[in-house]
Design an enzyme around this catalytic site. Structure first.
Site, PDB file in Angstrom:
ATOM      1  N   GLU A 302      52.245  36.749  34.551  1.00 50.53           N
ATOM      2  CA  GLU A 302      53.461  37.030  35.312  1.00 50.53           C
ATOM      3  C   GLU A 302      54.641  36.240  34.754  1.00 50.53           C
ATOM      4  OE1 GLU A 302      55.006  37.665  39.891  1.00 50.53           O
ATOM      5  OE2 GLU A 302      53.113  36.604  39.545  1.00 50.53           O
ATOM      6  N   HIS A 328      46.213  36.133  50.311  1.00 55.27           N
ATOM      7  CA  HIS A 328      46.447  37.388  49.605  1.00 55.27           C
ATOM      8  C   HIS A 328      46.014  38.529  50.521  1.00 55.27           C
ATOM      9  CE1 HIS A 328      46.928  40.391  46.705  1.00 55.27           C
ATOM     10  NE2 HIS A 328      46.302  39.872  45.668  1.00 55.27           N
TER      11      HIS A 328
END
Length: 402
Positions: A302, A328
């Site tokens: 990322e 998450h």
């Protein structure tokens, strides 16, 4: 093209059901992670929702309605309430666009562990489109009711598809978001087998998730639901609605390289698409709510994707992953994090990147530090969702114009 306004927010999250209070908890860096299932061979943590289903359902209504659908109904209802007086609405001109990664896990777990007795409504409780259908029935929606199951990008994709429908004039109003409720022993065991969940030390459960930190070891599961009400900015102005933000751009891409290993060029393509559609340059965007799963590979990829797109302006982009605090949410992650990103713009305050005592040099980002959360000049922000299967979804929000 007609700008798309965000006029309602609703969530049922590990930190609560009042979006202002949830955002304040994130600003303070309060973790919702706690130990779960001590009977499992390996220690696990997760972020669960304190939810009273009787506020939303009678006992009769609960038959065949899995927790994942219960959370969705509540969050969507809160979003519609938050949107205010909607005026005359044709039910055929309203759409539901919902993300759900794995469906009714509790229903399946009960069926597997039922000693041979399977509840007769297991299938309608489990099916991944049940949350969207339950929302539609509760809100009387007769337009498109669609479910997107794209792993961790599910609800981000759903929000992007809803925005397209509003912009094209296919619907006057969209209820867009997602839900997930996977905190059952079988699912936790499956994720542990993938070796993607964080290692947990006794007494350190609340700080086990450390995005972009040199000592990160993975993520923890969370559950919840979040929905946004989307409509054209013109319609919002006509009815005198409050607009939290505009959804100005979105990007969708596929790595097409590996089912579980992320790819920086693929993520960069989605980032560029979102910027291009919004008509913005990287330097115009001041905050990124990162996908930030705290996995060894994912955080570096990322970073690399952001670096490819932002280049010399990367240090101007402030970054944090709120998964450190709420876990998450998989199929609902993009929706919850979109709400967080919208509130960051609306309030010009950024949730910190928690539990990162020492940042990984390979993740050289301008991480939002605890106590340094003010962003008085913030004009635009992005929310990243990068999924197993290689699908990348980026939502770009900007402050309302005019």
């Amino acid at each position: 093209m007609n700008p798309v306004a965000v006029t309602g927010l609703g969530l049922v999250a590990p930190h609560g059901q009042d979006h202002a209070a949830v955002f304040e908890a994130l600003l303070r860096g309060r973790s919702a992670l706690e130990p779960v299932f001590p009977e499992l061979p390996k220690a696990a943590v997760a972020a669960r929702v304190a939810f009273d289903e009787s506020r939303w359902f009678t006992k009769l209504q609960l038959a065949g309605v899995d927790r994942v659908s219960q959370l969705a109904v509540a969050a969507a209802d809160l979003a519609m309430q938050d949107a205010g007086a909607l005026g005359e609405l044709d039910p055929e001109r309203i759409g539901v666009y919902a993300g759900c990664g794995m469906g009714g896990a509790a229903a399946l777990e009960a069926a597997y562990r039922g000693g041979g007795r399977v509840p007769p409504l297991t299938i309608p409780a489990f099916m991944p489109n049940a949350p969207a259908s339950q929302v539609a029935m509760r809100q009387g929606v007769q337009g498109p009711v669609l479910t997107y199951s794209v792993a961790c990008a599910s609800s981000s994709v759903a929000i992007a598809e809803a925005a397209k429908a509003v912009q094209r004039g296919d619907v006057d109003l969209a209820i867009a978001g997602g839900s997930e409720a996977l905190i059952v022993p079988g699912v936790v065991l499956a994720w542990q087998a993938m070796q993607t969940l964080a290692s947990v030390k006794p007494g350190e459960e609340a700080t086990a998730i450390r995005p972009f930190a040199s000592d990160r070891s993975g993520f923890a599961l969370g559950e919840g639901a979040a929905f946004l009400v989307l409509e054209s900015a013109e319609r919002a102005r006509r009815r005198g609605a409050r607009s939290y933000a505009e959804l100005a751009g979105w990007g969708l891409s596929c790595d097409a390289t590996h089912l579980t290993k992320p790819d920086a060029p693929g993520q960069a393509r989605a980032l560029r698409q979102a910027l291009r559609q919004a008509g913005l340059q990287p330097r115009d965007v001041g905050y990124c709510n990162a996908h930030g799963t705290a996995t060894r590979i994912g955080d570096v990829v990322e970073h690399d994707a952001l670096a490819q797109v932002w280049g010399a302006d990367l240090d101007r982009l402030r970054v944090s992953s709120t998964k450190a605090l709420h876990g998450h949410l998989l199929g609902a992650a993009g929706a919850l994090e979109a709400v967080v990103t919208v509130l960051a713009l609306h309030l010009r305050a950024l949730p910190p990147n928690m539990h990162c005592a020492e940042a990984d040099p390979a993740c050289g980002l301008n991480l939002v530090a605890p106590g340094d959360t003010e962003a008085p000049g913030l004009q635009a922000a992005i929310s990243n969702s990068f999924a197993f299967g290689g699908t990348n979804s980026v939502l770009l929000f900007r402050r309302p114009r005019g």
